[in-house]
Design a protein around this motif. Sequence first.
Motif, PDB file in Angstrom:
ATOM      1  N   PRO A  70      -1.597   4.534   8.897  1.00  0.00           N
ATOM      2  CA  PRO A  70      -1.001   3.245   8.532  1.00  0.00           C
ATOM      3  C   PRO A  70      -0.180   3.348   7.248  1.00  0.00           C
ATOM      4  CG  PRO A  70      -3.329   2.992   9.053  1.00  0.00           C
ATOM      5  CD  PRO A  70      -3.043   4.451   9.073  1.00  0.00           C
ATOM      6  N   THR A  71       0.955   2.651   7.227  1.00  0.00           N
ATOM      7  CA  THR A  71       1.835   2.705   6.053  1.00  0.00           C
ATOM      8  C   THR A  71       1.091   2.294   4.788  1.00  0.00           C
ATOM      9  OG1 THR A  71       3.562   2.024   7.564  1.00  0.00           O
ATOM     10  CG2 THR A  71       4.106   2.040   5.240  1.00  0.00           C
ATOM     11  N   LEU A  72       0.220   1.304   4.936  1.00  0.00           N
ATOM     12  CA  LEU A  72      -0.540   0.836   3.776  1.00  0.00           C
ATOM     13  C   LEU A  72      -1.380   1.961   3.181  1.00  0.00           C
ATOM     14  CD1 LEU A  72      -1.230  -1.877   2.299  1.00  0.00           C
ATOM     15  CD2 LEU A  72      -3.308  -1.852   3.611  1.00  0.00           C
ATOM     16  N   CYS A 111       7.709   7.611   4.845  1.00  0.00           N
ATOM     17  CA  CYS A 111       7.152   7.152   6.118  1.00  0.00           C
ATOM     18  C   CYS A 111       8.284   6.845   7.090  1.00  0.00           C
ATOM     19  CB  CYS A 111       6.304   5.914   5.863  1.00  0.00           C
ATOM     20  SG  CYS A 111       5.743   5.129   7.345  1.00  0.00           S
ATOM     21  N   GLN A 112       9.293   6.117   6.622  1.00  0.00           N
ATOM     22  CA  GLN A 112      10.358   5.688   7.510  1.00  0.00           C
ATOM     23  C   GLN A 112      11.217   6.860   7.966  1.00  0.00           C
ATOM     24  OE1 GLN A 112       9.857   2.606   8.047  1.00  0.00           O
ATOM     25  NE2 GLN A 112      11.369   2.407   9.667  1.00  0.00           N
ATOM     26  N   SER A 168      12.085  -3.275  10.475  1.00  0.00           N
ATOM     27  CA  SER A 168      10.670  -3.028  10.164  1.00  0.00           C
ATOM     28  C   SER A 168      10.516  -2.587   8.721  1.00  0.00           C
ATOM     29  CB  SER A 168      10.083  -1.917  11.019  1.00  0.00           C
ATOM     30  OG  SER A 168      10.321  -2.129  12.341  1.00  0.00           O
ATOM     31  N   LYS A 171      10.619  -5.471   6.475  1.00  0.00           N
ATOM     32  CA  LYS A 171       9.367  -6.229   6.500  1.00  0.00           C
ATOM     33  C   LYS A 171       8.255  -5.454   5.798  1.00  0.00           C
ATOM     34  CE  LYS A 171       8.990  -7.106  10.913  1.00  0.00           C
ATOM     35  NZ  LYS A 171       8.291  -7.771  12.017  1.00  0.00           N
ATOM     36  N   ASN A 172       8.252  -4.126   5.996  1.00  0.00           N
ATOM     37  CA  ASN A 172       7.199  -3.319   5.378  1.00  0.00           C
ATOM     38  C   ASN A 172       7.313  -3.271   3.868  1.00  0.00           C
ATOM     39  OD1 ASN A 172       6.082  -2.799   7.786  1.00  0.00           O
ATOM     40  ND2 ASN A 172       6.711  -0.667   7.940  1.00  0.00           N
ATOM     41  N   SER A 174       7.146  -5.544   2.069  1.00  0.00           N
ATOM     42  CA  SER A 174       6.157  -6.490   1.540  1.00  0.00           C
ATOM     43  C   SER A 174       4.820  -5.806   1.257  1.00  0.00           C
ATOM     44  CB  SER A 174       5.949  -7.643   2.518  1.00  0.00           C
ATOM     45  OG  SER A 174       5.367  -7.176   3.702  1.00  0.00           O
ATOM     46  N   LEU A 175       4.579  -4.641   1.900  1.00  0.00           N
ATOM     47  CA  LEU A 175       3.308  -3.942   1.662  1.00  0.00           C
ATOM     48  C   LEU A 175       3.183  -3.484   0.219  1.00  0.00           C
ATOM     49  CD1 LEU A 175       2.891  -1.667   4.787  1.00  0.00           C
ATOM     50  CD2 LEU A 175       2.107  -3.963   4.400  1.00  0.00           C
ATOM     51  N   ILE A 177       3.163  -5.017  -2.273  1.00  0.00           N
ATOM     52  CA  ILE A 177       2.331  -5.923  -3.075  1.00  0.00           C
ATOM     53  C   ILE A 177       0.955  -5.295  -3.330  1.00  0.00           C
ATOM     54  CG2 ILE A 177       1.368  -7.204  -1.117  1.00  0.00           C
ATOM     55  CD1 ILE A 177       1.238  -9.641  -2.752  1.00  0.00           C
ATOM     56  N   VAL A 178       0.486  -4.486  -2.373  1.00  0.00           N
ATOM     57  CA  VAL A 178      -0.854  -3.915  -2.492  1.00  0.00           C
ATOM     58  C   VAL A 178      -0.948  -2.956  -3.675  1.00  0.00           C
ATOM     59  CG1 VAL A 178      -2.567  -2.498  -1.299  1.00  0.00           C
ATOM     60  CG2 VAL A 178      -1.317  -4.226  -0.064  1.00  0.00           C
ATOM     61  N   THR A 185       6.991 -10.941  -1.919  1.00  0.00           N
ATOM     62  CA  THR A 185       5.658 -11.462  -1.592  1.00  0.00           C
ATOM     63  C   THR A 185       4.827 -11.641  -2.857  1.00  0.00           C
ATOM     64  OG1 THR A 185       5.830 -10.126   0.389  1.00  0.00           O
ATOM     65  CG2 THR A 185       3.729 -11.164  -0.025  1.00  0.00           C
ATOM     66  N   TYR A 209      12.442 -14.329   4.054  1.00  0.00           N
ATOM     67  CA  TYR A 209      12.262 -13.105   4.844  1.00  0.00           C
ATOM     68  C   TYR A 209      12.980 -13.217   6.180  1.00  0.00           C
ATOM     69  CZ  TYR A 209       9.037 -10.367   2.027  1.00  0.00           C
ATOM     70  OH  TYR A 209       8.485  -9.583   1.049  1.00  0.00           O
TER      71      TYR A 209
END
Lengths: 235, 252
Positions: A70-72, A111-112, A168, A171-172, A174-175, A177-178, A185, A209
């Motif tokens: 997973p990207t996260l 990743c991309q 994608s 949108k990703n 936004s990850l 933020i973690v 976000t 978005y």
Amino acid sequence: MNGFDLSAILGRSDYVSMLVHGIEMTFVIYLGSWLLAMTLAILLLALRMSPMRFGEPVVKAYVSYHRNVPTLVQLMLWYFGIFTLLPDGLTSWLAAHNAETIFAVIGLGLCQAAYFSEDLRSGLRSVSPGQMEAAKALGHSYLSAMRYIIMPQGVRNGLPPLINHSVSLFKNSSLAIVIGAPELTHAVKEIENLSFRTFEIYLIGTVLYLVFSLLIMSGGAYLSMRADPMRSARA
Amino acid sequence: MIGDIITIINDYWLLLLIGQYPNGPLGGLANTLILSALSIALAFPVSILFALARLSKWPLLRWPVTVLVYVTRGVPLLMLILWSYFLVPLLTGADVPSFVTMLTTLVIYQGAFLSEVVRAGIVALGEGQMDAARALGHSYLSAMRFIILPQALYNMIPSMISTFVATIKDTTLGYVINVPDLTFAASQVNNQLLTQPFEVFLILAVVYYAICWSLTYLANAVERRISRRRSGPASDPASLSLAQAKIVSEQL
């Protein structure tokens, strides 16, 4: 909660400037990781198509890792894991220069790249080998055949998945933020904490978005239309 | 470093596997898999309904679902999770566990994505199937039930598996609303150890890799099998690769 009121957010200059800064950072992360991903994807593709024997398994392993984790988790591994293993000098330099944003760009970009290189590869594979033979027969060198005959067709065929994956990636972003990167976000969450106007600020974030995603999608649709050979044939 | 990794697995494998169960909520890998399986099982019927609504001739059915599909395609999953986290307790008036919030989000999100796959499958069959079924006296619904959907869904099996993989990867986002899944367990381990973040997250990445890689492998095997069956024994191997259905799914 007292009544729906967008102006409670959009009327306050401090909230608006937080939002604008969030959008800026989202685009910094998006464009940075997009460029990194595309550059790497082309390099990976070149490595895979090269006659070197270790090229193919290395690229396959790279793609497999980045598509199946997973990207996260990849982002967490970069920011919480690899960041701490770097030499001290580099760590402190990164910490002083927005390490979150840099690692978001690196993590998302690497990743991309796996997805982009697969898209390009499937595009190139769809060009029949006869094209290369015909080009060679007409006197093109390998590189010039690639440049003028194979690549234009291959990229055109790979365009639809490339566009999907570009959306994608947006949108990703936004990850990030973690790991605490200050993107859109993050700004939305922060304004929510300050204003308690959850509904309004989420709505604003969602619309932002959505608008940017639809812009990327329609830009991609325009590119595909431009690249369509039938269009120039009809004209 | 390898010694460290083995020590961590030795000490914390149970936490990573089932979370704090039975002393607390079920978590860890078990919860990740249950969450993914439940959401795909619920998203499947939802996706068929969405697809039928998008193909419907009534604008009242078609428009809301089209908007929903475009919104879910254009907005990050994280944003949708935040929405559910805010809206689900508000609408139900109850204190909903984060597991349910995540489940709701994933069902809608994957339902919207799968509905595109179902719709493509139905459209790809061609109108002749429906016309023939109607000519034989089937009603619209019975033609869908007995003729169109069985064919369209059979071709969809590989996409379903790859959507399952995507869902497993999506469940990691539950981390932001503290769903007790594998990622959450790993960050708990990290918080207890504090000194070995790289090793902990490496273990996490390897576990996800093992699960998703095997499922992707399965999807590819099933896909080859289906395209072989569909193209029949007479077709030449060259057309086989062309006949392979494209796996459509969200990457994350």
